[in-house]
Design a protein around this motif. Structure first.
Motif, PDB file in Angstrom:
ATOM      1  N   THR A 148     -21.596 -18.379   4.240  1.00 26.25           N
ATOM      2  CA  THR A 148     -21.088 -19.128   5.392  1.00 26.25           C
ATOM      3  C   THR A 148     -20.235 -20.306   4.935  1.00 26.25           C
ATOM      4  OG1 THR A 148     -22.957 -18.472   6.774  1.00 26.25           O
ATOM      5  CG2 THR A 148     -21.754 -20.451   7.443  1.00 26.25           C
ATOM      6  N   ILE A 149     -20.690 -21.029   3.933  1.00 23.21           N
ATOM      7  CA  ILE A 149     -19.904 -22.142   3.382  1.00 23.21           C
ATOM      8  C   ILE A 149     -18.572 -21.621   2.842  1.00 23.21           C
ATOM      9  CG2 ILE A 149     -19.812 -23.815   1.486  1.00 23.21           C
ATOM     10  CD1 ILE A 149     -22.892 -24.171   1.964  1.00 23.21           C
ATOM     11  N   ASN A 150     -18.619 -20.511   2.118  1.00 23.29           N
ATOM     12  CA  ASN A 150     -17.378 -19.918   1.591  1.00 23.29           C
ATOM     13  C   ASN A 150     -16.435 -19.520   2.717  1.00 23.29           C
ATOM     14  OD1 ASN A 150     -18.336 -20.224  -1.008  1.00 23.29           O
ATOM     15  ND2 ASN A 150     -18.988 -18.093  -1.206  1.00 23.29           N
ATOM     16  N   TYR A 151     -16.973 -18.924   3.787  1.00 25.09           N
ATOM     17  CA  TYR A 151     -16.132 -18.512   4.915  1.00 25.09           C
ATOM     18  C   TYR A 151     -15.478 -19.725   5.577  1.00 25.09           C
ATOM     19  CZ  TYR A 151     -14.504 -16.698   9.326  1.00 25.09           C
ATOM     20  OH  TYR A 151     -13.707 -16.388  10.405  1.00 25.09           O
ATOM     21  N   ILE A 152     -16.236 -20.769   5.819  1.00 23.29           N
ATOM     22  CA  ILE A 152     -15.690 -21.951   6.489  1.00 23.29           C
ATOM     23  C   ILE A 152     -14.624 -22.616   5.624  1.00 23.29           C
ATOM     24  CG2 ILE A 152     -16.265 -24.270   7.335  1.00 23.29           C
ATOM     25  CD1 ILE A 152     -18.906 -23.005   8.374  1.00 23.29           C
ATOM     26  N   ASN A 153     -14.845 -22.678   4.314  1.00 16.77           N
ATOM     27  CA  ASN A 153     -13.813 -23.221   3.428  1.00 16.77           C
ATOM     28  C   ASN A 153     -12.550 -22.360   3.474  1.00 16.77           C
ATOM     29  OD1 ASN A 153     -15.088 -25.535   2.492  1.00 16.77           O
ATOM     30  ND2 ASN A 153     -16.178 -24.407   0.920  1.00 16.77           N
ATOM     31  N   TRP A 154     -12.726 -21.043   3.430  1.00 13.68           N
ATOM     32  CA  TRP A 154     -11.579 -20.143   3.523  1.00 13.68           C
ATOM     33  C   TRP A 154     -10.844 -20.341   4.853  1.00 13.68           C
ATOM     34  CZ3 TRP A 154     -11.065 -16.082   7.080  1.00 13.68           C
ATOM     35  CH2 TRP A 154      -9.948 -15.264   6.886  1.00 13.68           C
ATOM     36  N   TYR A 155     -11.596 -20.418   5.939  1.00 13.25           N
ATOM     37  CA  TYR A 155     -11.019 -20.582   7.275  1.00 13.25           C
ATOM     38  C   TYR A 155     -10.193 -21.866   7.377  1.00 13.25           C
ATOM     39  CZ  TYR A 155     -10.880 -20.782  12.409  1.00 13.25           C
ATOM     40  OH  TYR A 155     -10.478 -20.837  13.714  1.00 13.25           O
ATOM     41  N   ASN A 156     -10.691 -22.948   6.790  1.00 18.09           N
ATOM     42  CA  ASN A 156     -10.023 -24.246   6.906  1.00 18.09           C
ATOM     43  C   ASN A 156      -8.922 -24.491   5.876  1.00 18.09           C
ATOM     44  OD1 ASN A 156     -11.338 -25.409   9.154  1.00 18.09           O
ATOM     45  ND2 ASN A 156     -13.145 -25.748   7.898  1.00 18.09           N
TER      46      ASN A 156
END
Length: 95
Positions: free
Chosen positions: A68-76
């Motif tokens: 989830t942390i990786n996804y949010i970093n990728w998203y932002n």
């Protein structure tokens, strides 16, 4: 860090309010009866669930947290958004 949410009971309980204060999280809530204030977060949650959460298998809570942390970093920081003239949210914020 700012947490945008509606005024649901889970976000207004004293336990949650104190958790946010203890962790330097500023709560930003939409006005009662005004769902438009919360539209950006609703859009993010829709994208998060349809592109990540609902299509990913997690073998542990720790794995879910890390991904989830990786996804949010990728998203932002990596994913361009058409709404932002194909800039990432962070690029659009600081241009």
């Amino acid at each position: 860090m700012i947490l945008h949410s509606d005024q649901g009971v889970q976000f207004t309980s004293w336990d949650f309010v104190n958790f946010c204060k203890d962790n330097n999280v500023t709560q930003s809530m939409s006005k009662a009866g005004c769902p438009y204030d919360n539209a950006p977060m609703e859009r993010f949650y829709n994208t998060f669930k349809s592109n990540f959460y609902n299509v990913t298998s997690f073998s542990s809570v720790e794995m879910m947290d890390e991904l989830t942390i990786n996804y949010i970093n990728w998203y932002n920081y990596v994913r361009p958004h058409s709404y932002n003239d194909y800039l990432t949210p962070m690029e659009a914020r600081y241009r």
